[in-house]
Design a protein around this motif. Structure first.
Motif, PDB file in Angstrom:
ATOM      1  N   ASP A 194       1.265  -1.285  -0.263  1.00  0.00           N
ATOM      2  CA  ASP A 194      -0.366   0.133  -0.087  1.00  0.00           C
ATOM      3  C   ASP A 194       1.450   1.497   0.141  1.00  0.00           C
ATOM      4  O   ASP A 194       1.636   1.450   0.514  1.00  0.00           O
TER       5      ASP A 194
ATOM      6  N   VAL B  79       1.647   4.832   3.252  1.00  0.00           N
ATOM      7  CA  VAL B  79       1.049   4.614   4.619  1.00  0.00           C
ATOM      8  C   VAL B  79       1.457   5.965   5.313  1.00  0.00           C
ATOM      9  O   VAL B  79       2.777   6.492   4.898  1.00  0.00           O
TER      10      VAL B  79
ATOM     11  N   GLY C  61       4.635  -1.364   4.048  1.00  0.00           N
ATOM     12  CA  GLY C  61       3.155  -0.693   3.298  1.00  0.00           C
ATOM     13  C   GLY C  61       2.551  -2.782   2.660  1.00  0.00           C
ATOM     14  O   GLY C  61       1.887  -2.358   2.094  1.00  0.00           O
TER      15      GLY C  61
ATOM     16  N   ILE D  54      -0.847  -4.399   7.855  1.00  0.00           N
ATOM     17  CA  ILE D  54      -0.209  -3.056   7.288  1.00  0.00           C
ATOM     18  C   ILE D  54       1.334  -4.234   8.369  1.00  0.00           C
ATOM     19  O   ILE D  54       1.511  -2.925   8.665  1.00  0.00           O
TER      20      ILE D  54
ATOM     21  N   ASP E 192       5.107  -2.403   8.880  1.00  0.00           N
ATOM     22  CA  ASP E 192       5.243  -1.566   9.141  1.00  0.00           C
ATOM     23  C   ASP E 192       7.073  -1.308   8.676  1.00  0.00           C
ATOM     24  O   ASP E 192       7.741  -0.408   9.017  1.00  0.00           O
TER      25      ASP E 192
END
Length: 202
Positions: free
Chosen positions: A50, A53, A119, A127, A129
């Protein structure tokens, strides 16, 4: 019978027109490179991650740092002949946190930040880190190789599969005491608890 063979040859030639060119003179390596023949693009290692983030100040600072190490990633999992039992520190391996290293290259108990994993969407929707913990070792892990522990079963490797056999950036984010934190604790809590224990012992 000859008519059938001729018809098949005609169909073959129409279906595969380049076949005749392949049987012509071979193409030299230099000519192939000049024309781009065989060029392949490699997808980004962040495929599926993603973007956008929200990073903490610590993550932002680590993202800006140069690599302390680089290493090629292998994935390992529990079950089906994969990892069994505790890691080399005697800790229960934590999926997508525990990492096996060659301690002559990366010291055990190093907390690492790996930008390529920030992400990454894991199978439970969490998600990643970017924090990993060098708490395991292995006989096959020599030098610039690391193993990511992904969880139980081959399916647990799916989120990290784009990183398998790829070289990643490893940034030293400090040391950790005890075992790698589970996903219900943020990495800074582990460091804060460690720092508080050290202050109290002085």
């Amino acid at each position: 019978m000859l008519g059938t063979a001729a018809a098949l040859a005609l169909v073959w030639a129409m279906a595969f027109p380049a076949h005749a060119a392949i049987e012509a003179d071979p193409v030299s390596y230099e000519a192939a490179v000049a024309t781009g023949l065989g060029e392949e693009s490699t997808g980004s290692v962040n495929e599926g991650s993603d973007s956008g983030v929200a990073l903490t100040p610590e993550q932002q600072a680590l993202m800006a740092e140069a690599a302390d190490w680089t290493a090629r990633v292998n994935l390992y999992h529990a079950g089906g002949g994969g990892a069994t039992g505790n890691d080399s520190l005697g800790c229960r391996p934590i999926p997508m946190r525990t990492m096996a290293v060659d301690p002559r290259y990366i010291p055990r108990r190093t907390r690492l930040f790996i930008p390529e994993t920030v992400g990454m969407r894991m199978s439970d929707g969490t998600i990643h880190d970017g924090y990993w913990y060098a708490s395991d070792t292995g006989g096959a892990i020599k030098g610039q190789k690391i193993d990511f522990y992904t969880g139980h079963g081959r399916g647990s490797m799916s989120p990290a599969m784009p990183l398998n056999q790829r070289r990643v950036t490893l940034i030293d984010a400090g040391r950790f005491d005890g075992c790698p934190p589970s996903w219900d604790r943020v990495p800074s809590q582990t460091l804060m608890a460690s720092a508080a224990a050290n202050v109290g012992s002085n």
